[in-house]
Design a protein around this motif. Structure first.
Motif, PDB file in Angstrom:
ATOM      1  N   HIS A  89       0.853  -1.186   0.000  1.00  0.00           N
ATOM      2  CA  HIS A  89       0.000   0.000   0.000  1.00  0.00           C
ATOM      3  C   HIS A  89       0.892   1.241   0.000  1.00  0.00           C
ATOM      4  CE1 HIS A  89      -4.082   1.743   1.030  1.00  0.00           C
ATOM      5  NE2 HIS A  89      -3.270   2.786   1.171  1.00  0.00           N
ATOM      6  N   GLY A  90       0.825   2.052  -1.044  1.00  0.00           N
ATOM      7  CA  GLY A  90       1.613   3.269  -1.134  1.00  0.00           C
ATOM      8  C   GLY A  90       0.914   4.430  -0.462  1.00  0.00           C
ATOM      9  N   LEU A  91       1.611   5.110   0.446  1.00  0.00           N
ATOM     10  CA  LEU A  91       1.076   6.297   1.117  1.00  0.00           C
ATOM     11  C   LEU A  91       1.897   7.488   0.631  1.00  0.00           C
ATOM     12  CD1 LEU A  91      -1.026   7.231   3.188  1.00  0.00           C
ATOM     13  CD2 LEU A  91       0.686   6.919   4.979  1.00  0.00           C
ATOM     14  N   ILE A  92       1.275   8.363  -0.136  1.00  0.00           N
ATOM     15  CA  ILE A  92       1.988   9.418  -0.868  1.00  0.00           C
ATOM     16  C   ILE A  92       1.583  10.783  -0.335  1.00  0.00           C
ATOM     17  CG2 ILE A  92       2.566  10.280  -3.171  1.00  0.00           C
ATOM     18  CD1 ILE A  92       3.085   7.291  -2.760  1.00  0.00           C
ATOM     19  N   GLY A  93       2.547  11.678  -0.281  1.00  0.00           N
ATOM     20  CA  GLY A  93       2.260  13.056   0.113  1.00  0.00           C
ATOM     21  C   GLY A  93       3.563  13.807   0.303  1.00  0.00           C
ATOM     22  N   GLU A  94       3.457  15.120   0.341  1.00  0.00           N
ATOM     23  CA  GLU A  94       4.637  15.947   0.542  1.00  0.00           C
ATOM     24  C   GLU A  94       4.976  16.048   2.023  1.00  0.00           C
ATOM     25  OE1 GLU A  94       4.699  19.266  -2.752  1.00  0.00           O
ATOM     26  OE2 GLU A  94       2.733  19.190  -1.852  1.00  0.00           O
ATOM     27  N   SER A  95       6.108  16.642   2.326  1.00  0.00           N
ATOM     28  CA  SER A  95       6.495  16.853   3.720  1.00  0.00           C
ATOM     29  C   SER A  95       5.402  17.640   4.435  1.00  0.00           C
ATOM     30  CB  SER A  95       7.815  17.621   3.794  1.00  0.00           C
ATOM     31  OG  SER A  95       8.850  16.892   3.193  1.00  0.00           O
ATOM     32  N   GLY A  96       5.019  17.165   5.621  1.00  0.00           N
ATOM     33  CA  GLY A  96       3.971  17.824   6.377  1.00  0.00           C
ATOM     34  C   GLY A  96       2.575  17.337   6.057  1.00  0.00           C
ATOM     35  N   ILE A 149       5.846   4.357   2.321  1.00  0.00           N
ATOM     36  CA  ILE A 149       5.660   5.803   2.442  1.00  0.00           C
ATOM     37  C   ILE A 149       6.693   6.510   1.572  1.00  0.00           C
ATOM     38  CG2 ILE A 149       5.666   7.763   4.038  1.00  0.00           C
ATOM     39  CD1 ILE A 149       5.037   5.727   6.274  1.00  0.00           C
ATOM     40  N   THR A 150       6.248   7.418   0.729  1.00  0.00           N
ATOM     41  CA  THR A 150       7.173   8.153  -0.133  1.00  0.00           C
ATOM     42  C   THR A 150       6.495   9.425  -0.645  1.00  0.00           C
ATOM     43  OG1 THR A 150       8.541   8.024  -2.129  1.00  0.00           O
ATOM     44  CG2 THR A 150       6.469   6.835  -2.164  1.00  0.00           C
ATOM     45  N   HIS A 151       7.317  10.356  -1.134  1.00  0.00           N
ATOM     46  CA  HIS A 151       6.765  11.546  -1.782  1.00  0.00           C
ATOM     47  C   HIS A 151       6.818  11.424  -3.299  1.00  0.00           C
ATOM     48  CE1 HIS A 151      11.145  12.515  -1.585  1.00  0.00           C
ATOM     49  NE2 HIS A 151      10.917  12.951  -2.814  1.00  0.00           N
ATOM     50  N   ASP A 152       7.351  10.307  -3.794  1.00  0.00           N
ATOM     51  CA  ASP A 152       7.607  10.135  -5.224  1.00  0.00           C
ATOM     52  C   ASP A 152       6.624   9.141  -5.827  1.00  0.00           C
ATOM     53  OD1 ASP A 152       8.618   9.861  -7.757  1.00  0.00           O
ATOM     54  OD2 ASP A 152      10.710   9.729  -7.115  1.00  0.00           O
ATOM     55  N   LEU A 153       5.733   9.635  -6.664  1.00  0.00           N
ATOM     56  CA  LEU A 153       4.750   8.764  -7.306  1.00  0.00           C
ATOM     57  C   LEU A 153       5.408   7.685  -8.155  1.00  0.00           C
ATOM     58  CD1 LEU A 153       1.984  11.281  -8.443  1.00  0.00           C
ATOM     59  CD2 LEU A 153       1.648   9.369  -6.893  1.00  0.00           C
ATOM     60  N   ALA A 154       6.541   8.018  -8.786  1.00  0.00           N
ATOM     61  CA  ALA A 154       7.192   7.056  -9.674  1.00  0.00           C
ATOM     62  C   ALA A 154       7.672   5.827  -8.916  1.00  0.00           C
ATOM     63  CB  ALA A 154       8.355   7.724 -10.406  1.00  0.00           C
ATOM     64  N   VAL A 155       8.074   6.001  -7.648  1.00  0.00           N
ATOM     65  CA  VAL A 155       8.594   4.890  -6.859  1.00  0.00           C
ATOM     66  C   VAL A 155       7.524   3.821  -6.644  1.00  0.00           C
ATOM     67  CG1 VAL A 155       9.396   4.251  -4.539  1.00  0.00           C
ATOM     68  CG2 VAL A 155      10.424   6.189  -5.723  1.00  0.00           C
ATOM     69  N   VAL A 156       6.281   4.259  -6.399  1.00  0.00           N
ATOM     70  CA  VAL A 156       5.224   3.294  -6.075  1.00  0.00           C
ATOM     71  C   VAL A 156       4.450   2.823  -7.300  1.00  0.00           C
ATOM     72  CG1 VAL A 156       4.911   4.200  -3.749  1.00  0.00           C
ATOM     73  CG2 VAL A 156       3.542   5.124  -5.608  1.00  0.00           C
ATOM     74  N   SER A 157       4.651   3.454  -8.437  1.00  0.00           N
ATOM     75  CA  SER A 157       3.808   3.150  -9.601  1.00  0.00           C
ATOM     76  C   SER A 157       3.933   1.701 -10.052  1.00  0.00           C
ATOM     77  CB  SER A 157       4.149   4.092 -10.760  1.00  0.00           C
ATOM     78  OG  SER A 157       5.502   3.936 -11.164  1.00  0.00           O
ATOM     79  N   ASP A 158       5.123   1.087  -9.884  1.00  0.00           N
ATOM     80  CA  ASP A 158       5.334  -0.282 -10.338  1.00  0.00           C
ATOM     81  C   ASP A 158       5.177  -1.328  -9.243  1.00  0.00           C
ATOM     82  OD1 ASP A 158       5.829   0.445 -12.964  1.00  0.00           O
ATOM     83  OD2 ASP A 158       7.976   0.715 -12.629  1.00  0.00           O
ATOM     84  N   VAL A 159       5.214  -0.904  -7.968  1.00  0.00           N
ATOM     85  CA  VAL A 159       5.227  -1.897  -6.887  1.00  0.00           C
ATOM     86  C   VAL A 159       3.958  -1.917  -6.044  1.00  0.00           C
ATOM     87  CG1 VAL A 159       7.740  -1.818  -6.742  1.00  0.00           C
ATOM     88  CG2 VAL A 159       6.400  -0.336  -5.264  1.00  0.00           C
ATOM     89  N   ALA A 160       3.254  -0.799  -5.929  1.00  0.00           N
ATOM     90  CA  ALA A 160       2.111  -0.724  -5.018  1.00  0.00           C
ATOM     91  C   ALA A 160       0.846  -1.297  -5.661  1.00  0.00           C
ATOM     92  CB  ALA A 160       1.872   0.721  -4.587  1.00  0.00           C
ATOM     93  N   ASP A 161       0.068  -1.990  -4.842  1.00  0.00           N
ATOM     94  CA  ASP A 161      -1.236  -2.492  -5.295  1.00  0.00           C
ATOM     95  C   ASP A 161      -2.310  -1.427  -5.141  1.00  0.00           C
ATOM     96  OD1 ASP A 161      -0.359  -5.323  -5.670  1.00  0.00           O
ATOM     97  OD2 ASP A 161      -0.014  -5.159  -3.517  1.00  0.00           O
ATOM     98  N   HIS A 162      -2.149  -0.590  -4.121  1.00  0.00           N
ATOM     99  CA  HIS A 162      -3.149   0.421  -3.801  1.00  0.00           C
ATOM    100  C   HIS A 162      -2.407   1.674  -3.356  1.00  0.00           C
ATOM    101  CE1 HIS A 162      -6.760   2.280  -2.065  1.00  0.00           C
ATOM    102  NE2 HIS A 162      -7.479   1.322  -2.635  1.00  0.00           N
TER     103      HIS A 162
END
Length: 533
Positions: A32-39, A206-219
């Motif tokens: 599960h990818g949790l995406i967002g900027e700092s803060g 957890i990451t701020h980079d959409l590209a990192v999770v695009s290939d590995v995350a299911d949700h």
């Protein structure tokens, strides 16, 4: 039943709202990818799930982990849960590891703390097994090795081994690849995927980079200012990008700064056949001295007004080359000249040349003295002047530099901790501009920034290059950044330039196998819907 279930989670610290009605769930075997900027609250959400919150925190809502009510558990129950049922992988492995303990001791310690009846011999055996699962077998990486003897990717594998030593049900990975080069990043993500598949764990990435999770995350769940703004299966989220904030993140991830088309014909920096050797420890008292060659005849030109990229993995020689260009390390062969003037004269740095070059580092906070105000920090390069300005002239120079990077002259009277990460990097650029140099070396200057802040800094650099005719040597492991901001690119491997050329030509038609491997390893975003372009 979900492995981790968070419902209507709200969190305040000393009365300040941090999280607002956060809800999502993770199934066994799901990433599960949790995406967002700092803060945005993504890390605080993870800390809330483990109840590792600062003093003054007040939680409401519901958190269940494998059927256990986390918010109503006692501290002893939570201590048993951490490690046994949930493991944590932190962003910076060097700060997560004890520098005076071996890697075997640190992984075994995790087992001994949670299973006090286990013998140290058995714990050591299980530690070796965990490290081997993380591709650190004993025959190549003995348990007696210390963290400082390992590369960044290897240290991150040790942290992962500590997190999975007790085979937890949930693994939380907080920015596990941000500071790593592209090939190591790809290896770590592949390792995490394999561990999730083998153990049937759930993973919160957890990451701020959409590209990192695009290939590995299911949700994927997108957070902004403590709230969930969009959540969907990965393919659906990238196909729709419903929320304006998600669209903005996607756009910032693929941002291309606008730059003036200029011809660059006159060389500014000329590097010719540069060799740099380091003495190795003697194998015996009277053994001959041996050397390690970090730079092997490196040659290139950087032209006036040009932005030149330098890419390569950790250990390829990028930093050694940077130190040589800046006159911080003398070379054993070759020449480095700026506008025909040597960087070294009579084995000493040429101060007149050094004044015309400045550097911006990766982490602006650690490159500043926190006890000094911004005015003193920005004015630091004046020590290179034989007669530096004083009084009002010095104040005017600082104010001009701060204004050039989009800050206020009044910011000169503040301390560095009063600024955000993006503002700190602007101050670092202002410090580099104070001497009005011809060349700025940017050493991973945007790799630790959120994508939207990164886009702003890249726009600023492009604007400064156009208005001040600055030249840049852009050193980065982030190929997308290099592709967006540079005119030409150098690819470095094992102390040699293995490929160079116009940036787009190298990226679209790489000639060297190493360049192809770097490009293939770099995470890429899937194409979004038309309204996100």
């Amino acid at each position: 039943m979900s492995l981790l279930n968070i419902r209507n989670l709200s969190l305040s610290i000393h009365g300040t709202p941090i999280l607002k009605d956060v809800s999502f769930s993770i199934e066994e075997g799901q990433i599960h990818g949790l995406i967002g900027e700092s803060g945005s609250g993504k890390s605080m959400t993870a800390y809330a799930a483990m109840q590792l919150l600062p003093y003054g925190s007040v939680c409401s809502g519901e958190i269940t982990l494998n059927g256990r009510d986390v918010l109503n558990s006692s501290e002893s129950e939570l201590c048993q849960m951490r490690g046994n049922h949930v493991g944590m992988v932190f962003q910076e492995p060097m700060t997560a590891l004890n520098p005076v303990q071996t890697i075997g001791q640190q992984v075994a310690e995790t087992i001994l703390i949670h299973e006090p009846d286990t013998s140290r011999t058995e714990a050591t055996t299980r530690a070796a097994q965990a490290l081997a699962r993380c591709e650190l077998p004993q025959d190549r990486f003995p348990l007696s090795r210390y963290p400082f003897e390992m590369s960044g990717g290897q240290k991150q594998r040790v942290v992962i081994a500590m997190a999975i030593a007790l085979q937890p049900k949930l693994l939380i990975a907080d920015e596990p690849t941000t500071a790593l080069d592209v090939t190591t990043q790809a290896q770590i993500l592949t390792l995490l995927e394999r561990l999730v598949r083998e153990d049937g764990m759930g993973m919160l990435l957890i990451t701020h980079d959409l590209a990192v999770v695009s290939d590995v995350a299911d949700h994927i769940t997108i957070m902004r200012r403590g709230e969930v703004v969009e959540a969907a299966p990965t393919a659906q989220l990238f196909a729709e990008l419903k929320h304006p904030y998600t669209q903005a993140l996607f756009k910032a991830s693929t941002h291309q700064p606008e730059r003036d088309d200029q011809t660059h014909d006159t060389p500014l920096l000329s590097v010719r056949n540069v060799i740099r050797d380091y003495a190795l420890p003697r194998k015996a008292l009277f053994a001959p001295q041996e050397y390690f060659r970090a730079l092997k005849g490196v040659s290139f030109d950087l032209h006036h007004g040009e932005s030149l990229g330098l890419v390569g993995e950790s250990g390829c020689g990028k930093s050694t080359l940077t130190h040589a260009i800046l006159g911080l390390e003398e070379t054993q062969g070759g020449t480095i000249e700026l506008d025909g003037q040597p960087v070294f004269t009579n084995h000493k740095p040429n101060r007149a040349v050094r004044r015309r070059m400045q550097v911006v580092f990766q982490d602006p906070y650690s490159s500043f003295n926190p006890r000094h105000k911004v005015a003193r920090l920005v004015a630091e390069p004046f020590h290179l002047h034989d007669n530096p300005p004083t009084g009002s002239a010095r104040e005017d120079a600082v104010a001009h530099a701060l204004t050039a990077v989009g800050l206020s002259p009044d910011d000169a009277n503040k301390y560095i901790h009063e600024f955000s990460g993006g503002q700190r990097q602007r101050i670092a650029i202002a410090r580099a501009l104070i001497l009005r140099p011809d060349l700025i070396l940017l050493d991973e200057a945007v790799s630790a920034l959120d994508v939207s802040i990164r886009a702003q800094i890249l726009d600023l650099l492009a604007e400064l290059s156009d208005t001040l005719n600055l030249s840049y040597l852009f050193i980065s492991h982030d190929l997308s950044v290099v592709r967006s901001i540079t005119d030409r690119v150098l690819v470095m491997k094992a102390g040699e330039i293995v490929e160079q050329g116009e940036t787009e030509a190298v990226f679209t038609n790489p000639q060297h196998s190493y360049t192809k491997a770097l490009i293939d390893a770099a995470p890429t975003l899937p194409k979004g819907p038309r309204h996100a372009a």
